[in-house]
Design a protein around this motif. Structure first.
Motif, PDB file in Angstrom:
ATOM      1  N   LYS A 127      21.756 -31.593 -33.030  1.00  0.00           N
ATOM      2  CA  LYS A 127      21.410 -30.667 -31.955  1.00  0.00           C
ATOM      3  C   LYS A 127      21.037 -31.370 -30.652  1.00  0.00           C
ATOM      4  N   SER A 128      21.207 -32.700 -30.569  1.00  0.00           N
ATOM      5  CA  SER A 128      20.955 -33.413 -29.316  1.00  0.00           C
ATOM      6  C   SER A 128      21.972 -32.983 -28.277  1.00  0.00           C
ATOM      7  N   GLY A 129      21.600 -33.150 -27.022  1.00  0.00           N
ATOM      8  CA  GLY A 129      22.520 -32.824 -25.944  1.00  0.00           C
ATOM      9  C   GLY A 129      22.211 -33.660 -24.721  1.00  0.00           C
ATOM     10  N   LEU A 130      23.227 -33.894 -23.918  1.00  0.00           N
ATOM     11  CA  LEU A 130      23.068 -34.653 -22.679  1.00  0.00           C
ATOM     12  C   LEU A 130      23.644 -33.832 -21.535  1.00  0.00           C
ATOM     13  N   TRP A 131      22.858 -33.664 -20.488  1.00  0.00           N
ATOM     14  CA  TRP A 131      23.307 -32.964 -19.286  1.00  0.00           C
ATOM     15  C   TRP A 131      23.263 -33.939 -18.128  1.00  0.00           C
ATOM     16  N   LYS A 132      24.301 -33.920 -17.279  1.00  0.00           N
ATOM     17  CA  LYS A 132      24.411 -34.818 -16.133  1.00  0.00           C
ATOM     18  C   LYS A 132      24.520 -34.021 -14.851  1.00  0.00           C
ATOM     19  N   SER A 133      24.013 -34.609 -13.780  1.00  0.00           N
ATOM     20  CA  SER A 133      24.235 -34.084 -12.433  1.00  0.00           C
ATOM     21  C   SER A 133      24.483 -35.292 -11.537  1.00  0.00           C
ATOM     22  N   ASP A 134      24.572 -35.068 -10.245  1.00  0.00           N
ATOM     23  CA  ASP A 134      24.740 -36.176  -9.310  1.00  0.00           C
ATOM     24  C   ASP A 134      23.477 -37.009  -9.180  1.00  0.00           C
ATOM     25  N   TYR A 135      22.341 -36.479  -9.578  1.00  0.00           N
ATOM     26  CA  TYR A 135      21.069 -37.157  -9.342  1.00  0.00           C
ATOM     27  C   TYR A 135      20.243 -37.430 -10.602  1.00  0.00           C
ATOM     28  N   ALA A 136      20.621 -36.864 -11.732  1.00  0.00           N
ATOM     29  CA  ALA A 136      19.778 -37.026 -12.919  1.00  0.00           C
ATOM     30  C   ALA A 136      20.552 -36.809 -14.215  1.00  0.00           C
ATOM     31  N   LEU A 137      19.960 -37.350 -15.277  1.00  0.00           N
ATOM     32  CA  LEU A 137      20.416 -37.123 -16.650  1.00  0.00           C
ATOM     33  C   LEU A 137      19.273 -36.479 -17.412  1.00  0.00           C
ATOM     34  N   LEU A 138      19.600 -35.557 -18.302  1.00  0.00           N
ATOM     35  CA  LEU A 138      18.596 -34.948 -19.152  1.00  0.00           C
ATOM     36  C   LEU A 138      19.100 -35.018 -20.592  1.00  0.00           C
ATOM     37  N   LEU A 139      18.289 -35.604 -21.451  1.00  0.00           N
ATOM     38  CA  LEU A 139      18.621 -35.765 -22.865  1.00  0.00           C
ATOM     39  C   LEU A 139      17.697 -34.890 -23.690  1.00  0.00           C
ATOM     40  N   LEU A 140      18.268 -33.977 -24.458  1.00  0.00           N
ATOM     41  CA  LEU A 140      17.494 -33.191 -25.416  1.00  0.00           C
ATOM     42  C   LEU A 140      17.465 -33.981 -26.716  1.00  0.00           C
ATOM     43  N   TRP A 141      16.260 -34.273 -27.183  1.00  0.00           N
ATOM     44  CA  TRP A 141      16.050 -35.091 -28.384  1.00  0.00           C
ATOM     45  C   TRP A 141      15.301 -34.247 -29.415  1.00  0.00           C
ATOM     46  N   PRO A 142      16.025 -33.465 -30.219  1.00  0.00           N
ATOM     47  CA  PRO A 142      15.350 -32.570 -31.159  1.00  0.00           C
ATOM     48  C   PRO A 142      14.971 -33.265 -32.466  1.00  0.00           C
ATOM     49  N   LEU A 143      13.734 -33.086 -32.845  1.00  0.00           N
ATOM     50  CA  LEU A 143      13.268 -33.570 -34.149  1.00  0.00           C
ATOM     51  C   LEU A 143      13.121 -32.326 -35.015  1.00  0.00           C
ATOM     52  N   LEU A 144      14.034 -32.172 -35.958  1.00  0.00           N
ATOM     53  CA  LEU A 144      14.181 -30.923 -36.693  1.00  0.00           C
ATOM     54  C   LEU A 144      13.167 -30.733 -37.815  1.00  0.00           C
ATOM     55  N   SER A 145      12.506 -31.820 -38.208  1.00  0.00           N
ATOM     56  CA  SER A 145      11.493 -31.688 -39.256  1.00  0.00           C
ATOM     57  C   SER A 145      10.275 -32.530 -38.887  1.00  0.00           C
ATOM     58  N   ALA A 146       9.151 -32.207 -39.488  1.00  0.00           N
ATOM     59  CA  ALA A 146       7.903 -32.899 -39.187  1.00  0.00           C
ATOM     60  C   ALA A 146       8.011 -34.370 -39.580  1.00  0.00           C
ATOM     61  N   ILE A 147       7.494 -35.227 -38.723  1.00  0.00           N
ATOM     62  CA  ILE A 147       7.469 -36.662 -39.018  1.00  0.00           C
ATOM     63  C   ILE A 147       6.090 -37.202 -38.678  1.00  0.00           C
ATOM     64  N   ASP A 148       5.757 -38.352 -39.267  1.00  0.00           N
ATOM     65  CA  ASP A 148       4.445 -38.924 -38.991  1.00  0.00           C
ATOM     66  C   ASP A 148       4.490 -39.730 -37.686  1.00  0.00           C
ATOM     67  N   GLU A 149       3.342 -40.220 -37.279  1.00  0.00           N
ATOM     68  CA  GLU A 149       3.213 -40.906 -35.993  1.00  0.00           C
ATOM     69  C   GLU A 149       4.105 -42.144 -35.908  1.00  0.00           C
ATOM     70  N   SER A 150       4.170 -42.902 -36.972  1.00  0.00           N
ATOM     71  CA  SER A 150       4.998 -44.106 -36.985  1.00  0.00           C
ATOM     72  C   SER A 150       6.480 -43.774 -36.812  1.00  0.00           C
ATOM     73  N   GLU A 151       6.950 -42.773 -37.548  1.00  0.00           N
ATOM     74  CA  GLU A 151       8.352 -42.347 -37.412  1.00  0.00           C
ATOM     75  C   GLU A 151       8.631 -41.796 -36.025  1.00  0.00           C
ATOM     76  N   LEU A 152       7.661 -41.055 -35.469  1.00  0.00           N
ATOM     77  CA  LEU A 152       7.827 -40.492 -34.133  1.00  0.00           C
ATOM     78  C   LEU A 152       7.953 -41.617 -33.101  1.00  0.00           C
ATOM     79  N   LYS A 153       7.106 -42.636 -33.207  1.00  0.00           N
ATOM     80  CA  LYS A 153       7.185 -43.765 -32.272  1.00  0.00           C
ATOM     81  C   LYS A 153       8.560 -44.425 -32.331  1.00  0.00           C
ATOM     82  N   LYS A 154       9.095 -44.611 -33.528  1.00  0.00           N
ATOM     83  CA  LYS A 154      10.422 -45.213 -33.673  1.00  0.00           C
ATOM     84  C   LYS A 154      11.497 -44.329 -33.051  1.00  0.00           C
ATOM     85  N   SER A 155      11.391 -43.048 -33.275  1.00  0.00           N
ATOM     86  CA  SER A 155      12.366 -42.111 -32.735  1.00  0.00           C
ATOM     87  C   SER A 155      12.312 -42.082 -31.205  1.00  0.00           C
ATOM     88  N   LEU A 156      11.100 -42.100 -30.649  1.00  0.00           N
ATOM     89  CA  LEU A 156      10.951 -42.089 -29.193  1.00  0.00           C
ATOM     90  C   LEU A 156      11.479 -43.377 -28.577  1.00  0.00           C
TER      91      LEU A 156
END
Length: 190
Positions: free
Chosen positions: A37-66
């Motif tokens: 479900k990730s997505g990338l949107w582009k314009s002339d001035y910016a990029l936007l990345l949707l980074w969906p985490l579909l299930s609960a994860i702990d702090e360590s896993e979240l740090k790795k994902s980020l």
């Protein structure tokens, strides 16, 4: 509401705000290691990345994902720069499946303040709806410019008094007005 339907609703919300200001979806640039479900949107001035985490994860896993999300954004922004297509702002919206616990909220807060490579924003499901969408800076500018005036910024209690005052003032004045006032204050001291 199913998980897929919830993310479709978030993607629809993004599209409603991004397309009118020149963004278009471009998932081709995304590597295969992004979450579903990730997505990338582009314009002339910016990029936007949707980074969906579909299930609960702990702090360590979240740090790795980020870290992976920032790395991917860094590579895309670097490639654009190397191809002499100019510099762009980068935004990552991390969507969490539910409101995080206090430890994760502290991590969220620190990540939102860290502007290394790009801006990172977090949204999460709350009562089958997405909470904190109004905090995504590139999207709220669009919302305000199209006449939506009912956006009110939450003021977290764990902020310094000057940070609280700024957020409270943003509920009343435009960012431009606040910047002009700050410039005038600084100029007066010179």
């Amino acid at each position: 509401m199913s998980g897929t339907c919830r993310y479709d609703k978030l993607i629809d919300w993004l599209e409603e705000r991004l397309v009118p200001v020149g963004f278009s979806r471009d998932d081709v640039a995304l590597p295969s290691k992004v979450p579903d479900k990730s997505g990338l949107w582009k314009s002339d001035y910016a990029l936007l990345l949707l980074w969906p985490l579909l299930s609960a994860i702990d702090e360590s896993e979240l740090k790795k994902s980020l870290a992976l999300a920032r790395d991917i954004m860094d590579k895309i922004l670097t490639k654009i720069e190397e191809d002499h297509l100019g510099r762009m702002d980068g935004y990552i919206i991390v969507s969490l499946p539910s409101e995080p616990n206090s430890d994760i909220k502290n991590l969220v807060h620190s990540q939102e303040l860290d502007t290394w490579i790009c801006r990172m924003h977090f949204v999460w499901l709350d009562n089958n709806d997405w909470a904190r969408q109004e905090r995504v800076s590139v999207l709220t500018l669009q919302a305000k410019s199209t006449g939506v005036t009912d956006i009110v910024l939450d003021v977290p209690s764990n902020l310094e008094e000057t940070e609280k005052a700024l957020l409270e003032r943003l509920n009343v004045d435009s960012a431009k007005k606040i910047a002009e006032d700050l410039i005038a204050q600084v100029s007066a001291t010179l």
